[in-house]
Design an enzyme around this catalytic site. Sequence first.
Site, mmCIF file in Angstrom:
data_model
loop_
_atom_site.group_PDB
_atom_site.id
_atom_site.type_symbol
_atom_site.label_atom_id
_atom_site.label_comp_id
_atom_site.label_asym_id
_atom_site.label_seq_id
_atom_site.Cartn_x
_atom_site.Cartn_y
_atom_site.Cartn_z
ATOM 1 C CE LYS A 181 -7.444 -3.270 -4.311
ATOM 2 N NZ LYS A 181 -8.284 -2.290 -3.562
ATOM 3 N NE ARG A 200 -10.893 0.427 4.407
ATOM 4 C CZ ARG A 200 -10.772 0.507 5.731
ATOM 5 N NH1 ARG A 200 -11.440 -0.348 6.512
ATOM 6 N NH2 ARG A 200 -10.002 1.416 6.296
ATOM 7 N N GLY A 231 -13.936 -10.118 -0.037
ATOM 8 C CA GLY A 231 -14.750 -11.129 0.630
ATOM 9 C C GLY A 231 -14.172 -12.524 0.696
ATOM 10 C CG ASP A 242 -9.817 -6.563 -3.282
ATOM 11 O OD1 ASP A 242 -9.176 -7.134 -2.390
ATOM 12 O OD2 ASP A 242 -10.383 -5.462 -3.130
ATOM 13 C CB THR A 246 -6.512 2.646 -5.605
ATOM 14 O OG1 THR A 246 -5.902 1.449 -5.110
ATOM 15 C CG2 THR A 246 -7.913 2.757 -5.027
ATOM 16 C CE1 TYR A 260 -6.721 5.374 -3.067
ATOM 17 C CE2 TYR A 260 -4.884 4.746 -1.663
ATOM 18 C CZ TYR A 260 -6.207 4.602 -2.044
ATOM 19 O OH TYR A 260 -6.996 3.688 -1.407
ATOM 20 C CB SER A 310 -11.380 -3.978 -6.022
ATOM 21 O OG SER A 310 -11.313 -3.505 -4.694
ATOM 22 C CB SER A 353 -0.905 -0.001 1.235
ATOM 23 O OG SER A 353 -1.558 1.251 1.389
ATOM 24 N NE ARG A 407 -12.404 -5.116 6.326
ATOM 25 C CZ ARG A 407 -13.015 -4.644 5.246
ATOM 26 N NH1 ARG A 407 -13.156 -5.447 4.176
ATOM 27 N NH2 ARG A 407 -13.451 -3.400 5.198
ATOM 28 N NE ARG A 456 -13.287 -12.101 5.603
ATOM 29 C CZ ARG A 456 -13.002 -11.102 4.778
ATOM 30 N NH1 ARG A 456 -12.378 -11.357 3.627
ATOM 31 N NH2 ARG A 456 -13.325 -9.853 5.074
ATOM 32 C CG HIS A 460 -11.335 1.090 -1.505
ATOM 33 N ND1 HIS A 460 -10.611 1.867 -2.356
ATOM 34 C CD2 HIS A 460 -10.740 1.204 -0.292
ATOM 35 C CE1 HIS A 460 -9.630 2.456 -1.679
ATOM 36 N NE2 HIS A 460 -9.693 2.062 -0.425
#
Length: 371
Positions: A236, A263, A293, A291, A157, A131, A258, A108, A315, A295, A260
């Site tokens: 992205k 967010r 979700g 990108d 992004t 960015y 994605s 990032s 995450r 899990r 994000h």
Amino acid sequence: MASEPVNVNEFQELAKQVLPKMYYDFYTGGAEDQFTLKENVEAFRRITLRPRVLVDVSRIDMSTTVLGYKISAPIMIAPTSMHQLAHPEGEVATARAAAASNTIMILSYSSTCTVEEVASSCNAVRFFQLYVFKRRDISAQIVQRAEKNGYKAIVLTVDAPRLGRREADIKNNDKCFRRMISPQLKNFEGLISTELDCDEGSNLEAFVRAVYDDSLCWEDVIGWLKSITNLPILVKGILTHEDARKAVEVGVAGIVVSNHGARQLDYTPATISVLEEVLQAVGGKVPVLFDGGIRRGTDVFKALALGAQAVLVGRPVIYGLAANGEDGVRKVMKMLKDELELTMALSGCPSVKDITRSHVRTECGRLRSQL
């Protein structure tokens, strides 16, 4: 800790136990009502598997390539902010885990370790997430630093001209919360001030308003980036066929579907639900990554079956890092890989290329012909 986690979801509870509430809220929260945050995960549950039997799965090959770089499984580390809030070693620990997992890490722009520190920490293949600032010279400098230090691609992004309304962060707006951007954004030391005060909203939101270039458009940003770097450029934040076609037209090297991490704009669709729309628009001209979700290994399998070349995990990596540093990230990645391997075996897919659209059924119950 009563027992070791047996799946990625259990790392979230471990992270909650060790992180200060404002940091946990920052990592876990979504925009506004958090509808999309929930949908990113729930939408996977509405996709079911169609396994094939009596297939030789005595050997499973999960390896694949992204932009020509071979990785052990189609599971990459997504760009996420400020890892030192989760663990003192920050992005250096995450990069080492990526190297040990033989996968690609996307660093990032708002990392708490510098581009150089991460580059020198290990031999992982690294991309750099960007960015574009109002001061283009600052963005140009960090892109050139990334290229000089061996990063292999720029991931731009494109869905954040302004910061989404993250209400948990607004509630946590106090002197302590201000530490979350100042002084941790080490990549910009000496280049831009992160000392911002605001009367309402979050300090992070004030920083974004002050420095992000919200005038960006297709016509100039990709051409400008190509003029300052030889690295391939991925975008992205694509969710529609219109933007996917535009990205291909302006010559990007790849697309990341994605929202994000839910967010930015609430009530956008779950990313898995628009993956095929984007892929159809792209028509195989550039690779499409996914990108949002992820899990379970079954989630990875579903995204691959719907056409993604690889998935990004955000995450869960942070939760593993908070729980146990580099080893925690390694365990998260291993769990997802192990689950994907089992899913492939039980679905009759000895290699990634054997995973097809016919291996999944979407919520509407229709079966589409194999892509």
